[in-house]
Design an enzyme around this catalytic site. Structure first.
Site, mmCIF file in Angstrom:
data_model
loop_
_atom_site.group_PDB
_atom_site.id
_atom_site.type_symbol
_atom_site.label_atom_id
_atom_site.label_comp_id
_atom_site.label_asym_id
_atom_site.label_seq_id
_atom_site.Cartn_x
_atom_site.Cartn_y
_atom_site.Cartn_z
ATOM 1 N N GLN A 234 -3.911 -99.381 7.924
ATOM 2 C CA GLN A 234 -3.453 -98.274 7.086
ATOM 3 C C GLN A 234 -2.487 -98.826 6.045
ATOM 4 O OE1 GLN A 234 -2.026 -96.041 10.505
ATOM 5 N NE2 GLN A 234 -3.468 -94.390 10.088
ATOM 6 N N ARG A 264 -1.743 -79.674 5.041
ATOM 7 C CA ARG A 264 -0.734 -80.308 5.893
ATOM 8 C C ARG A 264 -0.484 -81.709 5.364
ATOM 9 N NH1 ARG A 264 -0.704 -84.178 9.791
ATOM 10 N NH2 ARG A 264 0.756 -83.998 11.532
ATOM 11 N N ASP A 266 0.717 -85.103 5.620
ATOM 12 C CA ASP A 266 1.014 -85.985 6.739
ATOM 13 C C ASP A 266 2.132 -86.973 6.374
ATOM 14 O OD1 ASP A 266 0.184 -87.097 9.413
ATOM 15 O OD2 ASP A 266 -0.185 -88.865 8.174
ATOM 16 N N GLU A 308 4.665 -82.248 7.459
ATOM 17 C CA GLU A 308 4.830 -82.847 8.780
ATOM 18 C C GLU A 308 6.066 -83.741 8.718
ATOM 19 O OE1 GLU A 308 3.439 -86.054 11.991
ATOM 20 O OE2 GLU A 308 3.265 -86.351 9.843
ATOM 21 N N ASP A 376 -1.181 -84.630 19.639
ATOM 22 C CA ASP A 376 -0.447 -85.869 19.854
ATOM 23 C C ASP A 376 0.274 -85.871 21.197
ATOM 24 O OD1 ASP A 376 0.110 -88.406 18.954
ATOM 25 O OD2 ASP A 376 0.975 -87.738 17.054
#
Length: 622
Positions: A234, A264, A266, A308, A376
């Site tokens: 990533q 949303r 992130d 988030e 999660d």
């Protein structure tokens, strides 16, 4: 109306929205990207194109929500989060399951990551390889369009994760960067030597010190270091480059034009990196989110931004912005989930009461999403400074909680598993479904009717507490039928999945169990129907809206939480017994008669006796 008049009306609509924000948007953009007015003009031109390309149905929805800007703040909002493949295999089948979701009272549907990600290097879908392509096994963008249209007809809003801090190493930009294209390397953080990364590492904390240590990865294929805050596959995007900001905004607008209602964002705090800092929560992050808010209000004002931000409530407040210059519409109430499970284990509501008082003191326009479980793990990021007064020390308490919820502590029927266990750091997190953590799995295995009844009651008590909070309650798919842990992930052919204990609560939705939701006497029926009753009660009473004032009251019993809500001439007292044993709430609400909205019981609220895991919503008007 003539076509020319219609076009002029639409142009006027866009022009008015743009004029409202233009000066501030330009000022912020040019402050962040000094000397790049050319990129600002490109942004404005493309925004107009995205507005023009937005469907008439979505534009009508925009206008309705513009006229009613508090549409998402009412007490009749109920969310559910789910994985498409686990719930229905693909998007097309999900359309066929909308009737079930409506039966669950859901009108806010959060689809877990569904964009194209590389197999084996997806981090659960949070390593996006293409922002405009759906994962092949889930369907197509055309099917997403169709799903959104069907959802809107049924009054369901769609939420999706927009991963903007990083891309997958297989994204087109990353592949061009690997091939040596300087323009694309500048969209990330590339370095020829470790000299500058070493300076970053001095002040930038590690997110996963055990599983993915460090914030940089050496790429032998291009002989450079690249910033990788989360996992090596990533790659962090460089938002100091205006091309990155513009292109990611275009990706967001592409997705909302497919019918997404809630974006949303992130990992919001991470999106701006600066040498010599923690690379967290920097001022430029707020500039970016504020610009995104204005852009959506210009192009698609019916769209809501959900941030988030994994911090305690009082520290996430800056991400709401201000009344005059708002940023996120909504934020997650992250710490309450962990504090709730802490309370289940210790049977002492002090921390939960303390945190509710903090949240309740915040301005009423702040909207939080509340939940018991999510996709999660549960990280035990509790307020240990506050807990010190009760004799809790962080390492020892984390060990106790993990032992308790794995059923290793005397008297515990919980069944969970550890995630990212590090014996050195002693910072393991926990996985498991609500039902299994409440003891239902153990009770069924033992065929113990008394334990089953206790587990069901505990599940319902926790949901009663969830629903009495201000904000939007979000149910994790399967909790409405008491779905248990799924250990089949351990036998998966996918090595990454088999090693990831979070899949214990990401199992396939049990449709055979859901079929028993109206079968008298089943645990599914007890949970589903009583939960539905509580949801409908919440929808029907304004006392649960964000307009109500909220406070906690002392029950003089550590095991019982008392939450009071007041609005106009209505008053509600919520009582929740976190003990498995009968307890008394030593409250005195006068000689007035209250009615429990859940059971129908009428009584004066003085020295209220409660059964183990009992709950009640006592209500009166005057």
């Amino acid at each position: 109306m003539a076509k020319g008049s219609v076009r002029r009306k639409k142009a006027d609509e866009y022009a008015q929205r743009l004029a409202k924000h233009y000066d501030e948007l330009k000022w912020l953009y040019c402050e962040l990207y000094n000397g790049r007015e050319d990129m600002f003009e490109q942004l404005c031109e493309r925004m107009m194109q995205w507005y023009t390309g937005r469907s008439e149905a979505l534009k009508r929805l925009d206008r309705e929500r513009e006229a009613n800007p508090d549409w998402y703040k009412k007490q009749d909002m109920l969310g559910m989060m789910l994985y498409i493949d686990a719930f229905s295999e693909n998007i097309s089948n999900l359309e066929k399951k909308l009737a079930y979701l409506k039966e669950c009272n859901v009108n806010y549907l959060h689809l877990m990551p569904f964009l194209k990600t590389p197999k084996g290097k997806s981090d659960g879908g949070y390593a996006v390889a293409d922002y405009r392509t759906v994962q092949e096994n889930l369907g197509t963008m055309a099917q997403l369009d169709s799903l959104a249209q069907k959802c809107h007809k049924k009054g369901i809003s769609l939420c999706m994760d927009f991963v903007m801090n990083h891309t997958s190493e297989e994204h087109e930009w990353a592949q061009r960067a690997l091939a040596g294209d300087k323009e694309y390397q500048d969209r990330y953080f590339f370095f020829d030597s470790y000299e500058i990364p070493a300076e970053y590492e001095k002040t930038c904390p590690q997110v996963f010190p055990t599983t993915a240590p460090g914030n940089f990865t050496w790429r032998a294929d291009c002989k450079k270091y690249v910033m990788t805050t989360f996992y090596p596959y990533q790659w962090d995007l460089n938002y100091a480059n205006p091309v990155v900001f513009n292109e990611m905004v275009y990706n967001m607008l592409y997705l909302v034009n497919r019918g997404i209602d809630i974006v949303r964002i992130d990992a919001v705090p991470y999106i701006w990196k600066q040498l010599g800092t923690s690379c967290r929560n920097l001022p430029q992050v707020h500039t970016i989110v504020r610009m995104m808010r204005m852009i959506t209000e210009i192009v698609c004002p019916g769209v809501v931004l959900l941030g988030e931000v994994v911090m305690e409530p009082e520290k996430v407040v800056p991400y709401f912005g201000t009344v005059e210059k708002p940023e996120c519409h909504m934020l997650y109430n992250v710490t309450t989930m962990a504090s709730t499970w802490h309370t289940v284990a210790v049977k002492n509501v002090s921390l939960l009461k303390h945190q509710m008082d903090i949240v309740s003191a915040l301005p009423k326009q702040y909207v939080f999403l509340n939940y018991l479980r999510c996709h999660d793990d549960i990280g035990w990021g509790l307020d240990y400074e506050y807990l010190k007064q009760f004799g809790f020390s962080e390492p020892a308490h984390k060990k106790f909680l993990n032992d308790y919820f794995r059923g290793l502590y005397p008297g515990s029927d919980a069944r969970g598993e550890l995630y990212n266990d590090d014996p050195v750091l002693q910072d393991a997190r926990l996985c498991g479904t609500t039902a299994s953590l409440c003891g239902l799995e153990a009770a069924i295995y033992e065929q113990d009717e008394e334990k089953m009844a206790r587990a069901v009651k505990k599940i319902l008590m926790l949901h009663a507490y969830l629903l009495v909070q201000s904000g939007i309650p979000v149910i994790y798919s399967g909790d409405e039928i008491g779905q248990l842990n799924d250990c089949s992930y351990k036998e998966s052919d996918d090595a990454d999945k088999a090693a990831d204990s979070r899949y214990i609560h990401r199992g396939k939705f049990q449709w055979a169990m859901a079929a028993k939701r109206h079968q008298e006497g089943t645990t599914q029926q007890q949970i589903f129907e009583k939960l539905s009753d509580m949801e409908n009660i919440r929808f029907a009473h304004d006392i649960f809206s964000g307009k109500a004032s909220v406070k906690t009251e002392n029950t003089y019993n550590d095991a019982i939480l008392c939450v009071c809500r007041e609005l106009d001439n209505a008053f509600l007292v919520g009582l929740f017994n976190f003990s498995d044993e009968p307890q008394t709430a030593w409250i005195n609400m006068g000689d007035f008669e209250f009615e429990d909205l859940i059971s129908g019981e009428k009584r004066v609220l003085q020295a209220v006796e409660m059964s183990g895991n009992g709950y009640a919503w006592y209500y009166r008007t005057w």
